[in-house]
Design a protein around this motif. Sequence first.
Motif, PDB file in Angstrom:
ATOM      1  N   UNK A  90       0.842  -1.198   0.000  1.00 44.23           N
ATOM      2  CA  UNK A  90       0.000   0.000   0.000  1.00 44.23           C
ATOM      3  C   UNK A  90       0.872   1.242   0.000  1.00 44.23           C
ATOM      4  N   UNK A  91       0.284   2.309  -0.460  1.00 47.89           N
ATOM      5  CA  UNK A  91       0.960   3.596  -0.424  1.00 47.89           C
ATOM      6  C   UNK A  91      -0.075   4.673  -0.132  1.00 47.89           C
ATOM      7  N   UNK A  92       0.373   5.708   0.551  1.00 45.72           N
ATOM      8  CA  UNK A  92      -0.524   6.815   0.901  1.00 45.72           C
ATOM      9  C   UNK A  92       0.043   8.102   0.315  1.00 45.72           C
ATOM     10  N   UNK A  93      -0.798   8.791  -0.425  1.00 46.52           N
ATOM     11  CA  UNK A  93      -0.452  10.078  -0.987  1.00 46.52           C
ATOM     12  C   UNK A  93      -1.272  11.154  -0.296  1.00 46.52           C
ATOM     13  N   UNK A  94      -0.664  12.311  -0.093  1.00 41.25           N
ATOM     14  CA  UNK A  94      -1.371  13.416   0.535  1.00 41.25           C
ATOM     15  C   UNK A  94      -1.268  14.652  -0.334  1.00 41.25           C
ATOM     16  N   UNK A  95      -2.257  15.520  -0.190  1.00 41.40           N
ATOM     17  CA  UNK A  95      -2.284  16.765  -0.948  1.00 41.40           C
ATOM     18  C   UNK A  95      -2.777  17.865  -0.015  1.00 41.40           C
ATOM     19  N   UNK A  96      -1.973  18.885   0.149  1.00 39.64           N
ATOM     20  CA  UNK A  96      -2.338  20.017   0.985  1.00 39.64           C
ATOM     21  C   UNK A  96      -2.704  21.191   0.090  1.00 39.64           C
ATOM     22  N   UNK A  97      -3.908  21.702   0.283  1.00 39.22           N
ATOM     23  CA  UNK A  97      -4.366  22.851  -0.484  1.00 39.22           C
ATOM     24  C   UNK A  97      -4.241  24.100   0.371  1.00 39.22           C
ATOM     25  N   UNK A  98      -3.874  25.193  -0.243  1.00 39.97           N
ATOM     26  CA  UNK A  98      -3.762  26.443   0.502  1.00 39.97           C
ATOM     27  C   UNK A  98      -4.197  27.599  -0.380  1.00 39.97           C
ATOM     28  N   UNK A  99      -4.693  28.616   0.257  1.00 39.50           N
ATOM     29  CA  UNK A  99      -5.040  29.845  -0.429  1.00 39.50           C
ATOM     30  C   UNK A  99      -6.452  29.923  -0.963  1.00 39.50           C
ATOM     31  N   UNK A 100      -7.131  28.800  -1.055  1.00 42.82           N
ATOM     32  CA  UNK A 100      -8.491  28.788  -1.589  1.00 42.82           C
ATOM     33  C   UNK A 100      -9.122  27.448  -1.274  1.00 42.82           C
ATOM     34  N   UNK A 101     -10.442  27.442  -1.147  1.00 46.35           N
ATOM     35  CA  UNK A 101     -11.180  26.196  -0.931  1.00 46.35           C
ATOM     36  C   UNK A 101     -11.984  25.884  -2.187  1.00 46.35           C
ATOM     37  N   UNK A 102     -11.689  24.773  -2.798  1.00 44.18           N
ATOM     38  CA  UNK A 102     -12.334  24.377  -4.047  1.00 44.18           C
ATOM     39  C   UNK A 102     -13.524  23.453  -3.777  1.00 44.18           C
ATOM     40  N   UNK A 103     -14.337  23.254  -4.781  1.00 40.86           N
ATOM     41  CA  UNK A 103     -15.495  22.371  -4.660  1.00 40.86           C
ATOM     42  C   UNK A 103     -15.149  20.915  -4.941  1.00 40.86           C
ATOM     43  N   UNK A 104     -14.164  20.706  -5.784  1.00 43.17           N
ATOM     44  CA  UNK A 104     -13.856  19.360  -6.240  1.00 43.17           C
ATOM     45  C   UNK A 104     -12.343  19.139  -6.203  1.00 43.17           C
TER      46      UNK A 104
END
Length: 122
Positions: A17-31
């Motif tokens: 298994x592998x886990x990928x992460x994504x950090x969003x900044x500066x705006x909140x998107x719908x999708x």
Amino acid sequence: HVQLVESGGGSALAGGSVRLSCAASGYTFNTYSWFRQAPGQEREGVELIGRDGSLSYADSVEGRFTITQDNAKNSLSLVIDHLKPEDSGTYYCAASGYCWGTAWANPSRYELWGQGTQVTVS
């Protein structure tokens, strides 16, 4: 500054298994979606999660890919179980301010992309 930053990935053994992460900044998107691209191949959508928790996924990954999001942290993750060599490629996090329904897997629908993270399965 509006951006998506992926982390995780690397080399893994088939069946693992592998886990990928994504950090969003500066705006909140719908999708938010995860895409993957193998060398010489087109970028393909693997799974989507909406702000309301709605999910869409490619038939090829059903049962093995799990996407989750943390709205408080504006982040999302993708866990890939039972890895196969064909899962190898660069995985991208993408975001859109819109809901695209059945067109979610079209890369042109997304306004923002992360830099990608490599997954190699052997």
